[in-house]
Write a protein that holds these residues in place. Structure first.
Motif, PDB file in Angstrom:
ATOM      1  N   GLY A  62      42.628  69.497  74.586  1.00 11.79           N
ATOM      2  CA  GLY A  62      43.548  68.936  75.569  1.00 11.79           C
ATOM      3  C   GLY A  62      44.544  68.004  74.916  1.00 11.79           C
ATOM      4  N   GLY A  63      45.213  67.234  75.742  1.00 16.81           N
ATOM      5  CA  GLY A  63      46.204  66.279  75.260  1.00 16.81           C
ATOM      6  C   GLY A  63      45.570  64.969  74.837  1.00 16.81           C
ATOM      7  N   GLY A  64      46.400  63.938  74.738  1.00 16.41           N
ATOM      8  CA  GLY A  64      45.925  62.651  74.247  1.00 16.41           C
ATOM      9  C   GLY A  64      44.861  62.018  75.111  1.00 16.41           C
ATOM     10  N   VAL A  65      44.939  62.211  76.418  1.00 23.08           N
ATOM     11  CA  VAL A  65      43.937  61.633  77.313  1.00 23.08           C
ATOM     12  C   VAL A  65      42.562  62.224  77.016  1.00 23.08           C
ATOM     13  CG1 VAL A  65      43.174  61.533  79.723  1.00 23.08           C
ATOM     14  CG2 VAL A  65      45.548  61.021  79.151  1.00 23.08           C
ATOM     15  N   ILE A  72      41.307  69.579  69.143  1.00 25.42           N
ATOM     16  CA  ILE A  72      42.219  70.711  69.284  1.00 25.42           C
ATOM     17  C   ILE A  72      43.281  70.288  70.296  1.00 25.42           C
ATOM     18  CG2 ILE A  72      42.488  73.169  69.772  1.00 25.42           C
ATOM     19  CD1 ILE A  72      39.593  73.595  69.101  1.00 25.42           C
ATOM     20  N   PRO A  73      44.297  69.551  69.828  1.00 21.47           N
ATOM     21  CA  PRO A  73      45.298  68.993  70.741  1.00 21.47           C
ATOM     22  C   PRO A  73      46.224  70.068  71.303  1.00 21.47           C
ATOM     23  CG  PRO A  73      45.876  68.523  68.467  1.00 21.47           C
ATOM     24  CD  PRO A  73      44.516  69.161  68.432  1.00 21.47           C
ATOM     25  N   THR A  74      46.523  69.960  72.593  1.00 19.82           N
ATOM     26  CA  THR A  74      47.326  70.979  73.269  1.00 19.82           C
ATOM     27  C   THR A  74      48.693  70.467  73.701  1.00 19.82           C
ATOM     28  OG1 THR A  74      46.337  70.401  75.408  1.00 19.82           O
ATOM     29  CG2 THR A  74      45.245  72.143  74.127  1.00 19.82           C
ATOM     30  N   THR A  75      49.040  69.236  73.324  1.00 24.14           N
ATOM     31  CA  THR A  75      50.378  68.712  73.595  1.00 24.14           C
ATOM     32  C   THR A  75      51.020  68.304  72.278  1.00 24.14           C
ATOM     33  OG1 THR A  75      49.687  66.398  73.866  1.00 24.14           O
ATOM     34  CG2 THR A  75      49.629  67.809  75.833  1.00 24.14           C
ATOM     35  N   LEU A  76      52.331  68.265  72.259  1.00 27.80           N
ATOM     36  CA  LEU A  76      53.042  67.842  71.054  1.00 27.80           C
ATOM     37  C   LEU A  76      52.678  66.412  70.707  1.00 27.80           C
ATOM     38  CD1 LEU A  76      55.150  68.350  68.841  1.00 27.80           C
ATOM     39  CD2 LEU A  76      56.916  67.647  70.481  1.00 27.80           C
TER      40      LEU A  76
END
Length: 384
Positions: free
Chosen positions: A115-118, A139-143
């Motif tokens: 996911g993202g940073g959260v 596995i980050p999903t946001t820039l």
């Protein structure tokens, strides 16, 4: 700055984070989910995996990743949390820890933040304290998460007193920055992440800022420019983290713009409908350079150049652009009082002598900050 061969389409870039006893790699490239599963199988044969994700990411990416895990014979449990900054709370932290224990995740198993940073911050904090520490993979999903929050081991949740005030340093075992996952981001989310990309040029790499001015639209569109931007940002952060893992020195430079940004997020009650983190950072970057100009540290030309670039990208650069208002100068400065860089009640800022010439400024007088913020509220940043 040209794009090197290792960021050609289809290439995978490996960026090492050189920490003694806790070294790990950041792998960057498109379509890396099955490569991640292969690496997990090699890293921890026979281990169970808990995949922590949010409701939005689960619908977009979890099935594909879980199919890759199944191909490698890896047993897994999916744990889903609500999306949004409000998830970084005591209640969600406790619920996640209980869910991981219910899944019988042991010390030799692996917790994955998809996911993202959260999701990354919350999951990393839970992994840091679960059974006094279990391995986790980002596995980050946001820039924004790919270039910033997934790298360096900062984990945590928010408090009513401020952002990220409860947490731990807990390094991941691996980071997989699959840039194809960014194709599903909204334009707003992607541009918000871009603020954390361009930050690295403003800290100490003026050539990268020059390159971003020319190539920002191509970064958003995708292709080799995107992978190159992520790689440059990750290399820059990895180098700083290797020198200063626990933010006792120059790692604080990574917080350029963030003293203003975190105050704005607190005053907007972490309401992503009003302001997301990257938008707050964009405003904070512009304010940091205009504040530096006001203090006689930075030329007006550089401060204007920063603001104009953010404007061109479509990011906010003034306090007036905070939906619903940013509050009064006194409220903004008071919100800075819980910033993690405060020492003995005295504010510390990251300021700049020019583009690529940022530095840590200790003991900035609150009166100076208040006068600057009052001027910004009155002039809409028009001094630039």
């Amino acid at each position: 700055m040209t794009i090197p061969a290792d960021t050609a389409p289809g290439a995978r870039i490996v960026v090492p984070v050189a920490l003694e006893g806790r070294a790990y790699d950041i792998q960057i490239g498109r379509h890396q989910l099955c490569e991640a599963a292969r690496l997990i199988a090699a890293m921890a044969p026979g281990a169970k995996v808990a995949v922590v994700t949010d409701e939005r990411v689960a619908a977009l990416h979890a099935p594909a990743f879980e199919a890759c895990l199944q191909q490698e014979g890896i047993g897994f449990t999916r744990i889903t949390v609500p999306p949004g900054e409000a998830t970084k709370s005591y209640a969600q932290f406790i619920a996640l820890c209980d869910a991981l224990l219910a899944a019988k995740i042991e010390r030799d198993d692996i917790v994955i933040a998809l996911g993202g940073g959260v999701v990354g911050d919350l999951t990393g904090f839970a992994a840091a304290v679960l059974r006094r520490g279990v391995r986790f993979i980002q596995i980050p999903t946001t820039l924004l998460a790919q270039v910033d929050s997934s790298v360096g081991g900062k984990t945590g949740i928010n408090s009513s007193h401020g952002k990220n005030l409860i947490g731990a340093f807990h390094q991941p075992a691996l980071v997989i920055a699959d840039t194809a996952l960014l194709d599903t981001l909204s334009e707003r989310e992607f541009k918000a992440g871009y603020a954390e990309v361009v930050k690295y040029g403003l800290i100490d790499d003026p050539a990268f800022f020059d390159w971003c001015e020319v190539n920002w639209s191509r970064i958003i569109a995708g292709g080799p420019e995107r992978d190159h931007a992520v790689a440059v940002a990750c290399k820059a952060k990895a180098a700083i983290v290797a020198r200063d893992e626990r933010e006792e020195g120059d790692r604080a430079l990574l917080n350029l713009g963030h003293t203003f940004a975190h105050a704005l997020e607190r005053l907007t009650h972490y309401d992503s409908a009003r302001l997301v983190h990257g938008e707050a950072v964009a405003i904070g970057l512009a304010l940091a350079f205009r504040f530096s100009q006001r203090l006689g540290l930075c030329s007006g030309q550089d401060a204007t150049r920063v603001s104009r670039h953010l404007d061109a990208v479509g990011l906010p650069s003034t306090l007036q652009q905070v939906p619903g208002g940013a509050g009064t100068a006194q409220e903004i400065v008071a919100a800075m009082g819980q910033d993690k860089k405060v020492r003995r009640g005295v504010l510390t800022f990251i300021l700049a002598r020019g583009i690529g010439q940022s530095f840590i400024a200790h003991g900035v007088a609150a009166e100076e900050v208040t006068a600057f913020v009052e001027a910004e509220l009155a002039t809409n940043g028009q001094a630039r």
